[in-house]
Design an enzyme around this catalytic site. Sequence first.
Site, mmCIF file in Angstrom:
data_model
loop_
_atom_site.group_PDB
_atom_site.id
_atom_site.type_symbol
_atom_site.label_atom_id
_atom_site.label_comp_id
_atom_site.label_asym_id
_atom_site.label_seq_id
_atom_site.Cartn_x
_atom_site.Cartn_y
_atom_site.Cartn_z
ATOM 1 N N CYS A 64 8.255 -13.584 57.103
ATOM 2 C CA CYS A 64 9.486 -12.947 57.544
ATOM 3 C C CYS A 64 9.258 -12.511 58.987
ATOM 4 O O CYS A 64 8.176 -11.997 59.308
ATOM 5 C CB CYS A 64 9.767 -11.730 56.671
ATOM 6 S SG CYS A 64 11.178 -10.754 57.224
ATOM 7 N N HIS A 84 16.360 -15.189 50.854
ATOM 8 C CA HIS A 84 15.642 -14.277 51.753
ATOM 9 C C HIS A 84 16.619 -13.586 52.715
ATOM 10 O O HIS A 84 16.580 -12.352 52.882
ATOM 11 C CB HIS A 84 14.587 -15.085 52.516
ATOM 12 C CG HIS A 84 13.741 -14.283 53.439
ATOM 13 N ND1 HIS A 84 12.385 -14.115 53.262
ATOM 14 C CD2 HIS A 84 14.048 -13.589 54.567
ATOM 15 C CE1 HIS A 84 11.910 -13.347 54.240
ATOM 16 N NE2 HIS A 84 12.898 -13.020 55.045
ATOM 17 N N GLU A 85 17.503 -14.370 53.337
ATOM 18 C CA GLU A 85 18.423 -13.790 54.336
ATOM 19 C C GLU A 85 19.460 -12.883 53.680
ATOM 20 O O GLU A 85 19.794 -11.818 54.217
ATOM 21 C CB GLU A 85 19.103 -14.895 55.155
ATOM 22 C CG GLU A 85 18.152 -15.792 55.946
ATOM 23 C CD GLU A 85 17.115 -15.040 56.753
ATOM 24 O OE1 GLU A 85 17.403 -13.934 57.249
ATOM 25 O OE2 GLU A 85 15.986 -15.556 56.868
ATOM 26 N N HIS A 125 18.156 -9.533 52.961
ATOM 27 C CA HIS A 125 18.161 -8.664 54.145
ATOM 28 C C HIS A 125 19.487 -7.910 54.270
ATOM 29 O O HIS A 125 19.516 -6.748 54.694
ATOM 30 C CB HIS A 125 17.948 -9.472 55.427
ATOM 31 C CG HIS A 125 16.512 -9.707 55.794
ATOM 32 N ND1 HIS A 125 15.622 -8.675 55.989
ATOM 33 C CD2 HIS A 125 15.815 -10.849 56.010
ATOM 34 C CE1 HIS A 125 14.442 -9.180 56.317
ATOM 35 N NE2 HIS A 125 14.521 -10.492 56.328
#
Length: 178
Positions: free
Chosen positions: A105, A147-148, A151
């Site tokens: 990351c 993953h994004e 966030h």
Amino acid sequence: MILPIVQVGDPVLRARAAAIAPSDLPSLSGLITDMQATMRDAPGVGLAAPQIGRSLQLAVIEDTTDGLTDEQRLARERRSVPFHVIVNPSIQPIGDEVVLAYEGCLSFKGFVMVVPRARRVRVEALDEHGTPVVIEASGWYARILQHEIDHLHGIVCCDRMDPRTLSTVENRERFPPG
Ligand code: ZN
């Protein structure tokens, strides 16, 4: 413009990012251009707005797979993904297959960790023009999306990792898993 990337420990990475009104998207085109430049410069395959200190439901993604061998692409189920923007996304796994792989990351500079991720996902979002899009993805692209989008919800990869796999990038290369 290359923007500074926020590192873990900054509360902006723990906030639930605000949804964006489609009418605000034209005013964000400069930010999107800067996020694209910042992701490419890092380099990374995705960048979420909280990572540059903006608590907005916006992320950019691009995977050129440059520099990977066919074997690496195959092993990671990784294909080129053209540059695109997701705004206000929602995500659902498709099926129950889970894949374990090392990921990094840009907000955990110098570290990698094994994170279990759904192999396939379906994402509903807006693009940078406010047009609704539906994305069905598998493999590495599905991992990037998870993953994004994490966030944007204040979740970072260490929340989901197998904690005993946390490693510096250097040591991951020095001590490859058996
Ligand atoms: Zn990240």
